[in-house]
Design a protein around this motif. Structure first.
Motif, PDB file in Angstrom:
ATOM      1  N   UNK A 227      42.362  39.401  37.776  1.00 38.48           N
ATOM      2  CA  UNK A 227      40.978  38.937  37.697  1.00 38.48           C
ATOM      3  C   UNK A 227      40.837  37.584  38.394  1.00 38.48           C
ATOM      4  N   UNK A 228      41.749  36.659  38.105  1.00 39.76           N
ATOM      5  CA  UNK A 228      41.666  35.328  38.700  1.00 39.76           C
ATOM      6  C   UNK A 228      41.906  35.364  40.203  1.00 39.76           C
ATOM      7  N   UNK A 229      42.730  36.319  40.673  1.00 39.57           N
ATOM      8  CA  UNK A 229      42.983  36.427  42.108  1.00 39.57           C
ATOM      9  C   UNK A 229      41.705  36.788  42.857  1.00 39.57           C
ATOM     10  N   UNK A 230      40.942  37.747  42.327  1.00 41.94           N
ATOM     11  CA  UNK A 230      39.686  38.119  42.972  1.00 41.94           C
ATOM     12  C   UNK A 230      38.707  36.945  42.936  1.00 41.94           C
ATOM     13  N   UNK A 231      38.651  36.256  41.816  1.00 42.01           N
ATOM     14  CA  UNK A 231      37.773  35.087  41.737  1.00 42.01           C
ATOM     15  C   UNK A 231      38.184  34.041  42.769  1.00 42.01           C
ATOM     16  N   UNK A 232      39.488  33.865  42.987  1.00 39.82           N
ATOM     17  CA  UNK A 232      39.961  32.901  43.981  1.00 39.82           C
ATOM     18  C   UNK A 232      39.588  33.336  45.393  1.00 39.82           C
ATOM     19  N   UNK A 252      43.865  46.359  37.429  1.00 37.76           N
ATOM     20  CA  UNK A 252      42.883  46.473  36.348  1.00 37.76           C
ATOM     21  C   UNK A 252      42.053  45.181  36.249  1.00 37.76           C
ATOM     22  N   UNK A 253      42.739  44.046  36.326  1.00 37.90           N
ATOM     23  CA  UNK A 253      42.037  42.762  36.272  1.00 37.90           C
ATOM     24  C   UNK A 253      41.118  42.583  37.460  1.00 37.90           C
ATOM     25  N   UNK A 254      41.596  42.996  38.652  1.00 37.69           N
ATOM     26  CA  UNK A 254      40.769  42.891  39.853  1.00 37.69           C
ATOM     27  C   UNK A 254      39.507  43.747  39.709  1.00 37.69           C
ATOM     28  N   UNK A 255      39.669  44.934  39.156  1.00 38.06           N
ATOM     29  CA  UNK A 255      38.532  45.826  38.964  1.00 38.06           C
ATOM     30  C   UNK A 255      37.486  45.174  38.049  1.00 38.06           C
ATOM     31  N   UNK A 256      37.924  44.513  37.002  1.00 39.82           N
ATOM     32  CA  UNK A 256      36.995  43.854  36.096  1.00 39.82           C
ATOM     33  C   UNK A 256      36.257  42.720  36.799  1.00 39.82           C
ATOM     34  N   UNK A 257      36.975  41.946  37.613  1.00 46.87           N
ATOM     35  CA  UNK A 257      36.337  40.844  38.341  1.00 46.87           C
ATOM     36  C   UNK A 257      35.270  41.363  39.296  1.00 46.87           C
TER      37      UNK A 257
END
Length: 337
Positions: A227-232, A252-257
């Protein structure tokens, strides 16, 4: 009840002497085939369970195999552990698990704890113990290593080609028309993460696409880091139409972001993971990923350690990754990002 059944009961049921039953169970001497069958049939009918631990102690063995994993909470390692348990099932050996937490000091402590239980063999999953320490361990204890290759122990090491798996994942996105492909890397102190980054770079190079370090963000193989990677990536203004994540959990985290930003998958951004965890076919949309043979890893490790403990020759069966295409990837739409 099975707990009250004794060796004498089995002997009486099979029509043989108690000493014959003992020889069949312990394999200490040859027994006529018909008597051996009679004993096993009696064991099955009566539900007799020999005290394998006591038998092992009598032979100077604990009848246990130590398993150093890195994170017992990890879905990936959970699958490998399940494979080890399945592989040892039906044998007289049982697994004892300890976590290394991707720290050499913790791995040493884990081995110290396992060795205190007088384990008969050792399975090491990945880790950061130096090669010379692993060679020393293998010199004094039957040892199998998963997920890395240790010089001098190659026949006892089982891994797959992470470079090729990452190459195929990235190539899949390129074949769909994507040219700006971001990569969420795993922790680069781990060899598999470095190999997957290398596979990504090779696929770009073979397609005559420039490697852009602004499109690479390092995570830690857990969902929040995806998630934080996509935000970055978005914060730095990086333009991308696809993401290759070094494992499914970060995907999964990227998908949520992306969902929180209103970015459609795969309409605007295609997404690929690595591992093919059991839940990856149930995400929204189902995740395209590189399937690792995690269960087979564990089963092969168990087969290998049993062969070493029983003095039988063995060779690892060849295992390979494979790309599993699902609905999280699609052809690049003209005009998207």
């Amino acid at each position: 009840m099975p707990d009250s059944v004794t060796l004498s009961h089995v002997a009486r049921e099979a029509g043989v002497s108690p000493s014959t039953v003992s020889r069949v169970i312990n394999g200490t001497a040859r027994v006529a085939p018909e008597k051996e069958r009679a004993v096993y049939e009696a064991i099955r009918r009566l539900g007799y369970q020999p005290n394998l631990i006591a038998q092992g102690l009598a032979k100077g063995k604990s009848m246990s195999v130590g398993v150093i994993t890195q994170d017992v909470a990890s879905p990936y390692y959970g699958e490998v552990i399940k494979g080890v348990e399945e592989g040892l099932s039906g044998s007289p050996y049982y697994p004892v698990f300890a976590s290394g937490h991707w720290r050499p000091d913790a791995e040493r402590e884990a081995f110290k704890v396992l060795n205190g239980r007088k384990i008969d063999g050792l399975i090491v999953m990945g880790g950061l113990l130096p090669d010379d320490e692993l060679r020393a361990l293998a010199g004094g204890l039957p040892t199998v290593v998963l997920g890395r290759t240790v010089p001098g122990l190659e026949p006892d090491c089982l891994t797959v080609d992470h470079v090729q798996g990452a190459y195929e994942a990235t190539r899949h996105l390129i074949d769909l028309g994507h040219r700006r492909i971001a990569h969420i890397a795993g922790p680069l102190y781990q060899q598999d993460a470095r190999d997957r980054l290398e596979g990504y770079r090779r696929a770009l190079a073979d397609a005559n696409l420039n490697f852009d370090p602004r499109l690479v963000v390092e995570g830690d193989y857990h969902e929040p880091s995806g998630l934080m990677a996509v935000e970055a990536l978005l914060a730095r203004g990086a333009l991308f139409t696809a993401i290759f994540s070094s494992n499914d959990q970060m995907a999964y985290g990227a998908r949520l972001a992306l969902y929180r930003r209103g970015i459609q998958v795969p309409g605007e951004v295609s997404l690929v993971g690595f591992d093919d965890l059991p839940g990856s076919s149930y995400t929204t949309p189902p995740l395209t990923t590189v399937a690792q043979p995690s269960l087979e890893f564990g089963r092969e490790a168990a087969r290998a350690i049993l062969s070493k403990l029983e003095g039988r020759p063995y060779a690892f069966a060849p295992l390979a990754n494979r790309l599993v295409v699902r609905e999280s990837t699609a052809l690049l739409r003209q005009g998207v990002r």
